[in-house]
Enzyme design. Structure first.
Site, PDB file in Angstrom:
ATOM      1  N   ARG A 314       0.954  -1.163  -0.421  1.00 40.86           N
ATOM      2  CA  ARG A 314      -0.161   0.002  -0.080  1.00 40.86           C
ATOM      3  C   ARG A 314       0.821   1.562   0.225  1.00 40.86           C
ATOM      4  NH1 ARG A 314      -3.080   1.676   3.372  1.00 40.86           N
ATOM      5  NH2 ARG A 314      -5.315   2.424   1.807  1.00 40.86           N
ATOM      6  N   CYS A 354      14.949  -3.901  -4.546  1.00 41.11           N
ATOM      7  CA  CYS A 354      15.747  -2.688  -5.378  1.00 41.11           C
ATOM      8  C   CYS A 354      14.808  -2.385  -6.034  1.00 41.11           C
ATOM      9  CB  CYS A 354      16.267  -3.689  -6.192  1.00 41.11           C
ATOM     10  SG  CYS A 354      18.321  -4.323  -4.875  1.00 41.11           S
ATOM     11  N   GLU A 355      13.811  -1.426  -5.479  1.00 34.89           N
ATOM     12  CA  GLU A 355      13.009  -0.472  -6.662  1.00 34.89           C
ATOM     13  C   GLU A 355      12.993   0.840  -4.858  1.00 34.89           C
ATOM     14  OE1 GLU A 355      11.228  -0.257  -8.989  1.00 34.89           O
ATOM     15  OE2 GLU A 355      11.854  -2.186  -9.187  1.00 34.89           O
TER      16      GLU A 355
END
Ligand code: PLP
Length: 424
Positions: A314, A354-355
């Site tokens: 979310r 990894c973002e």
């Protein structure tokens, strides 16, 4: 046991969860782990039933499909609103009888229709809600002639984020001005039982106007159909009851929502139907996550934790705010224990994915977390586990269900072999 009765307090805040008990859960089940309190689920159901005494209340299953939750919701007397064949299967498996299940098809894959129609043959009480005329053709092709509900696109939406406003989004429902004619053309061939609309998520006390508008349009539609075709069984005005994600957000006054709904609906012979999801489960769940690393970056203190956007999507998807607590610091701060006079400072809580979107909270004031400490993320019971994924080959978390003094594993933690199991 939480006394159910009329459902108790309107909201359970993250601060009210017992830190010692959550620390014990994390010790036993490891992290990241969701905790769902079934007594709170039951209390939320009871409060809804009390606020809408004459209405038919269903639970929008997609908010949390865990079997333990579905069973508790069924025992509380709610019906099941399902968005896919998979959800219908899970509702049936949890013991909902067919006549308490509604399947609302959104651009339904043929496989879903095949499955649901097959279920309907065994259980003709099942209702199918259609949001497109060609879904009716596809149902007819499959031999369906049972209980049909028509989803209207009311042209008004509500919601905490553009991505959850559905009422005016062309993807959902049939333009409301066309519904009566279509319903008349389907009546007889099918058992036309109701009309439906869902404005989106996030009905709040300050913003009842969109809800009122939707309900009043649905009342007009029901009256038009009832005068032309005959009585409907129900008018379903959707879910979307908001929950206070921020610690200082007021809780939703269900009584005023119910009163506004009744008033806006006006006189209809059909009974009122509502189908909240989030409201039933959000504050019944927390996510436990451990601090892996603490680092001083250029402009922020970054607290790396073992839960991320694959555990709880979310914040990344909706910019959603979730309360966060440092349970380890709080447990140490209990009066008997040695005082924990740790400074509170703004920290960024980030996951292991990894973002750059993989951030649970930015610049959030917390008692300075240390490596190995346990954090809790609040209001994680709705759209938490359900939206989890295995992106980055990260196994999905465990889930523990609490009921009375009993704590048990409800969903096992996924493993790396589980993730690769389907590879050929
Ligand atoms: C998602 C959904 C709901 C529930 O929404 P909440 O915001 O969780 O209450 C109800 N009805 C339909 C058709 C939905 O798609």
């Amino acid at each position: 046991m939480t006394p159910v009765g009329d459902g108790g307090p309107a909201v359970r805040r993250l601060a009210e969860w017992d830190a010692e008990r959550l620390l014990a859960v994390a010790d036993e089940y490891d992290t990241p782990t969701y905790v769902i309190d079934l007594d709170r689920v039951a209390a939320n159901c009871a409060r809804l039933s009390a606020a809408f005494p004459a209405a038919d209340v269903s639970y929008a299953v997609k908010a949390h499909t865990g079997r333990a939750v579905l069973r508790r919701v069924r025992e509380a007397g709610l019906g099941a609103e399902c968005a896919s064949a998979g959800e219908v299967e899970r509702a049936l498996a949890a013991g909902f009888p067919g006549d308490r299940i509604r399947y609302t098809a959104v651009n339904p894959p043929g496989r879903d229709l095949d499955r649901v129609v097959e279920r309907w043959r065994d259980d003709p009480g099942l209702t199918i809600t259609v949001g497109a005329a060609d879904t009716v053709d596809r149902l007819r092709d499959r031999g369906f002639d049972g209980r049909l509900c028509v989803r209207a696109n009311p042209g008004v939406g509500a919601g905490h984020h553009e991505k959850v406003r559905t009422g005016a989004n062309a993807k959902f429902g049939i333009p409301i001005e066309r519904v009566a004619d279509l319903a008349a053309s389907w009546n007889g061939e099918f058992d036309l039982v109701g009309v439906h609309a869902h404005a989106g998520s996030g009905i709040s006390g300050e913003d009842l106007s969109a809800h009122r508008e939707l309900v009043s349009r649905m009342g007009d539609l029901a009256r038009e159909i009832e005068s032309e075709i005959g009585p409907l069984e129900f008018v379903d005005v959707g879910g979307g009851f908001g929950v206070p994600y921020r610690e200082d957000d007021p809780s939703l006054d269900l009584g005023s929502v119910a009163a506004a709904t009744r008033e806006a609906l006006g006189e209809v012979s059909a009974s009122l139907s509502v189908e909240p999801g989030r409201y039933v489960v959000a504050d019944a769940g927390v996510l436990l996550t451990r601090v892996n690393t603490v680092k001083q970056a250029r402009d922020a203190t970054v607290v790396g934790v073992d839960a991320g956007m694959t555990t709880l999507l979310r914040p990344a998807m909706y910019d959603a705010y979730h309360a966060i607590r440092n349970l380890s610091a709080d447990a140490n701060a209990e009066p008997e224990a040695e005082a924990d006079a740790r400074e509170t400072r703004p920290v960024t809580v980030a996951g292991p994915i990894c973002e750059s979107a993989d951030v649970l909270a930015e610049q959030r004031p917390l008692p300075r977390p240390e490596r190995g400490e346990l954090l809790a993320v609040g209001n994680a019971g709705a759209y938490g586990y359900e939206m989890s994924s295995t992106y980055n080959s990260r196994p999905r978390p465990a889930e523990v269900a609490r009921s009375g003094t009993t704590v048990r594993l409800a969903r096992q933690r996924e493993t790396i072999p589980d993730i690769t199991e389907l590879e050929r």
